[in-house]
Write a protein that holds these residues in place. Structure first.
Motif, PDB file in Angstrom:
ATOM      1  N   ALA A  96      12.008  -2.185   7.997  1.00 20.61           N
ATOM      2  CA  ALA A  96      11.037  -1.118   8.260  1.00 20.61           C
ATOM      3  C   ALA A  96      10.378  -0.598   6.997  1.00 20.61           C
ATOM      4  O   ALA A  96       9.197  -0.241   7.017  1.00 20.61           O
ATOM      5  CB  ALA A  96      11.715   0.032   9.000  1.00 20.61           C
ATOM      6  N   VAL A  97      11.121  -0.526   5.878  1.00 23.22           N
ATOM      7  CA  VAL A  97      10.562   0.119   4.684  1.00 23.22           C
ATOM      8  C   VAL A  97      10.157  -0.874   3.598  1.00 23.22           C
ATOM      9  O   VAL A  97       9.313  -0.562   2.757  1.00 23.22           O
ATOM     10  CB  VAL A  97      11.531   1.162   4.092  1.00 23.22           C
ATOM     11  CG1 VAL A  97      11.856   2.229   5.122  1.00 23.22           C
ATOM     12  CG2 VAL A  97      12.801   0.527   3.564  1.00 23.22           C
ATOM     13  N   LEU A  98      10.759  -2.079   3.608  1.00 24.84           N
ATOM     14  CA  LEU A  98      10.415  -3.086   2.598  1.00 24.84           C
ATOM     15  C   LEU A  98       9.720  -4.306   3.191  1.00 24.84           C
ATOM     16  O   LEU A  98       8.999  -5.016   2.468  1.00 24.84           O
ATOM     17  CB  LEU A  98      11.677  -3.551   1.856  1.00 24.84           C
ATOM     18  CG  LEU A  98      12.364  -2.518   0.970  1.00 24.84           C
ATOM     19  CD1 LEU A  98      13.696  -3.069   0.464  1.00 24.84           C
ATOM     20  CD2 LEU A  98      11.471  -2.126  -0.197  1.00 24.84           C
ATOM     21  N   ALA A 140       0.832  -1.210   0.000  1.00 31.64           N
ATOM     22  CA  ALA A 140       0.000   0.000   0.000  1.00 31.64           C
ATOM     23  C   ALA A 140       0.862   1.255   0.000  1.00 31.64           C
ATOM     24  O   ALA A 140       0.604   2.206  -0.742  1.00 31.64           O
ATOM     25  CB  ALA A 140      -0.935  -0.008   1.199  1.00 31.64           C
ATOM     26  N   ALA A 141       1.894   1.261   0.845  1.00 35.01           N
ATOM     27  CA  ALA A 141       2.751   2.452   0.967  1.00 35.01           C
ATOM     28  C   ALA A 141       3.674   2.625  -0.225  1.00 35.01           C
ATOM     29  O   ALA A 141       4.008   3.749  -0.596  1.00 35.01           O
ATOM     30  CB  ALA A 141       3.572   2.360   2.248  1.00 35.01           C
ATOM     31  N   ILE A 142       4.089   1.529  -0.844  1.00 35.23           N
ATOM     32  CA  ILE A 142       5.050   1.607  -1.943  1.00 35.23           C
ATOM     33  C   ILE A 142       4.352   1.803  -3.278  1.00 35.23           C
ATOM     34  O   ILE A 142       4.735   2.662  -4.074  1.00 35.23           O
ATOM     35  CB  ILE A 142       5.921   0.333  -1.974  1.00 35.23           C
ATOM     36  CG1 ILE A 142       6.843   0.304  -0.758  1.00 35.23           C
ATOM     37  CG2 ILE A 142       6.736   0.271  -3.260  1.00 35.23           C
ATOM     38  CD1 ILE A 142       7.661  -0.948  -0.639  1.00 35.23           C
ATOM     39  N   ARG A 187       8.398   5.442   5.556  1.00 31.60           N
ATOM     40  CA  ARG A 187       9.417   5.939   6.472  1.00 31.60           C
ATOM     41  C   ARG A 187       9.499   4.935   7.618  1.00 31.60           C
ATOM     42  O   ARG A 187       8.482   4.337   7.998  1.00 31.60           O
ATOM     43  CB  ARG A 187       9.061   7.323   7.003  1.00 31.60           C
ATOM     44  CG  ARG A 187       9.126   8.420   5.940  1.00 31.60           C
ATOM     45  CD  ARG A 187       8.572   9.742   6.444  1.00 31.60           C
ATOM     46  NE  ARG A 187       9.340  10.279   7.558  1.00 31.60           N
ATOM     47  CZ  ARG A 187      10.329  11.171   7.433  1.00 31.60           C
ATOM     48  NH1 ARG A 187      10.662  11.622   6.239  1.00 31.60           N
ATOM     49  NH2 ARG A 187      10.979  11.613   8.483  1.00 31.60           N
ATOM     50  N   PRO A 188      10.688   4.693   8.203  1.00 36.37           N
ATOM     51  CA  PRO A 188      10.804   3.656   9.232  1.00 36.37           C
ATOM     52  C   PRO A 188       9.829   3.798  10.395  1.00 36.37           C
ATOM     53  O   PRO A 188       9.375   2.795  10.949  1.00 36.37           O
ATOM     54  CB  PRO A 188      12.260   3.802   9.701  1.00 36.37           C
ATOM     55  CG  PRO A 188      12.976   4.300   8.494  1.00 36.37           C
ATOM     56  CD  PRO A 188      12.003   5.245   7.829  1.00 36.37           C
ATOM     57  N   ARG A 196      12.652   9.353   2.136  1.00 36.18           N
ATOM     58  CA  ARG A 196      11.714   8.915   3.180  1.00 36.18           C
ATOM     59  C   ARG A 196      12.326   7.774   3.986  1.00 36.18           C
ATOM     60  O   ARG A 196      12.180   7.712   5.206  1.00 36.18           O
ATOM     61  CB  ARG A 196      10.394   8.486   2.551  1.00 36.18           C
ATOM     62  CG  ARG A 196       9.563   9.644   2.015  1.00 36.18           C
ATOM     63  CD  ARG A 196       8.290   9.154   1.307  1.00 36.18           C
ATOM     64  NE  ARG A 196       7.341   8.523   2.216  1.00 36.18           N
ATOM     65  CZ  ARG A 196       6.447   9.173   2.950  1.00 36.18           C
ATOM     66  NH1 ARG A 196       6.388  10.506   2.890  1.00 36.18           N
ATOM     67  NH2 ARG A 196       5.613   8.522   3.735  1.00 36.18           N
ATOM     68  N   ALA A 197      13.008   6.852   3.298  1.00 33.58           N
ATOM     69  CA  ALA A 197      13.574   5.691   3.987  1.00 33.58           C
ATOM     70  C   ALA A 197      14.630   6.095   5.007  1.00 33.58           C
ATOM     71  O   ALA A 197      14.737   5.481   6.078  1.00 33.58           O
ATOM     72  CB  ALA A 197      14.168   4.722   2.967  1.00 33.58           C
TER      73      ALA A 197
END
Length: 432
Positions: A396-398, A8-10, A17-18, A326-327
């Motif tokens: 956290a991001v992937l 959803a976020a990607i 963001r973490p 963001r990451a």
């Protein structure tokens, strides 16, 4: 972490963001970002905000240029608007809404190379308020905006038989009419002719802008308008401003427009080769709701094809830069520096080379030189964030989308900086 919140976020947003919360219902979380009155990017204090202020600043810059004093307002307006948008993109919790703003800004392309003062205002005033509204309303707002009228040369388009045309021998300009038909609405698949383009251009004669225009700067110059009714694609429209508004309303609700928009939306959010069933579903939503973009955006997040398989789209340079920043949880002032990164990676903000905008297919962005530049830029970012644990950041991001091979390579890296670079330049980070 489950894969659905990450997708959803990607895919629909700008990347995680973490510290971002993990939504329990990703579709509902995306829906919430379509609500009205969400905060817009905050502009620097003292920046001209209204179109009247911007046009006045443009006049002042012309006077400065004649006096060999440069263009102080031009730089301040353009850089301020761009930095504010990028800073917001780096930190916003409303990634889906911002991706939609970017999508429609690219659909209605204008370039700072030709209209440097007013692109930011176009996005703020004509696109952002309509991303969850009716497409026909967005079309009318964009077409009347000084940025589009100047970019596609309609501000001086004059009807041959108008009072001004007969007196000054000024001519008709077809650029705006052609691009509305070809790019913004029905597309060539609708089968319009060159005669339709010419007739539609006459419908739009007199559409201009200036300091004495309405709140958006729009002016209808009756003396430049081609008299008489005009026929476009078999439909007759009366003379005057009303004829142009009727034409835009009709084109904005045309079935061919809905098919064109559905194809572009599915290509952007699902796959370079849009699945026909997904296109048909979004087209049907647009048709059934009278072009409600909010309804179409909610339908997009409920397409099965949008969730599986994941990571089918190559991130454009803009997507990639924002996702990396963001990451690593870059501060808002990184928005100003991000402008240079976008230029270096080949997608300068608001500067597409042609009216059809930036490409939305991976093959157009996968050239070896461009990918090498991404690695070089990401390595520089890693130097500033090398204190971060690469494995923790990847989780956290992937989340589960991070490949085991990437984690193994990062674990074997010779330094924290190298490990972080390996995560930020991994195949999965380059995709959404």
């Amino acid at each position: 972490m489950d894969s659905q919140p990450v997708i959803a976020a990607i895919r629909f947003g700008l990347g995680r963001r973490p510290g971002d919360p993990v939504p329990s219902d990703p579709a509902a979380w995306l829906d919430s970002q379509l609500l009205p009155d969400l905060p817009a990017p905050a502009l620097p204090e003292g920046l001209p905000l209204t179109m009247a202020d911007i046009l006045a600043a443009q006049v002042a810059d012309r006077q400065s240029l004649r006096a060999n004093e440069g263009r102080p307002n031009l730089a301040r307006i353009r850089q301020g608007e761009a930095a504010a948008l990028l800073a917001d993109s780096i930190g916003t919790p409303y990634g889906y809404r911002e991706r939609l703003v970017g999508f429609w800004a690219n659909h209605f392309t204008v370039s700072i190379g030709k209209v440097p003062y007013v692109v930011g205002h176009l996005v703020r005033a004509a696109i952002r308020p309509h991303v969850a509204g009716r497409f026909a309303d967005m079309l009318a707002a964009v077409t009347r905006h000084p940025a589009m009228l100047a970019y596609l040369d309609n501000a001086t388009s004059t009807g041959p038989d108008s009072r001004m045309g007969r007196r000054l021998s000024r001519g008709l300009n077809e650029n705006l009419a052609r691009e509305i038909l070809e790019l913004h609405t029905v597309s060539p698949a609708a089968g319009y002719s060159q005669a339709d383009v010419t007739s539609f251009a006459k419908v739009l004669t007199g559409w201009s802008f200036g300091p004495r225009g309405d709140a958006g700067g729009f002016i209808f110059r009756e003396g430049a308008h081609e008299p008489g009714a005009k026929t476009v694609m078999g439909r007759s429209f009366p003379e005057g401003l009303e004829g142009g508004m009727q034409a835009l309303a009709w084109l904005g609700r045309h079935p061919a427009t809905y098919r064109h928009l559905a194809t572009k939306l599915v290509r952007h959010f699902v796959a370079d080769d849009p699945p026909p069933a997904a296109v048909a579903r979004i087209q049907a939503v647009l048709q059934d709701t009278g072009g409600d973009l909010g309804a179409a955006s909610r339908a997009l997040v409920r397409l099965p094809e949008a969730w599986s398989p994941p990571l089918t789209k190559l991130r454009t340079p803009n997507d990639y830069v924002i996702a990396v920043l963001r990451a690593v949880e870059a501060p808002p002032d990184a928005g100003e520096r991000a402008q240079g990164a976008l230029r270096y990676l080949g997608q300068p903000l608001w500067a597409p080379p042609a009216p059809n905008g930036w490409p939305d297919v991976g093959t157009d962005w996968a050239a070896p030189e461009g990918m090498l530049r991404r690695i070089e830029w990401a390595n520089g970012i890693s130097a500033r964030g090398s204190g971060r644990d690469a494995a923790d950041l990847a989780e956290a991001v992937l989340g589960p989308l991070c490949r085991r091979e990437t984690l193994q390579a990062a674990a074997r890296a010779g330094s924290a900086r190298e490990a972080l670079t390996l995560v930020l330049t991994s195949p999965e980070f380059h995709r959404r």
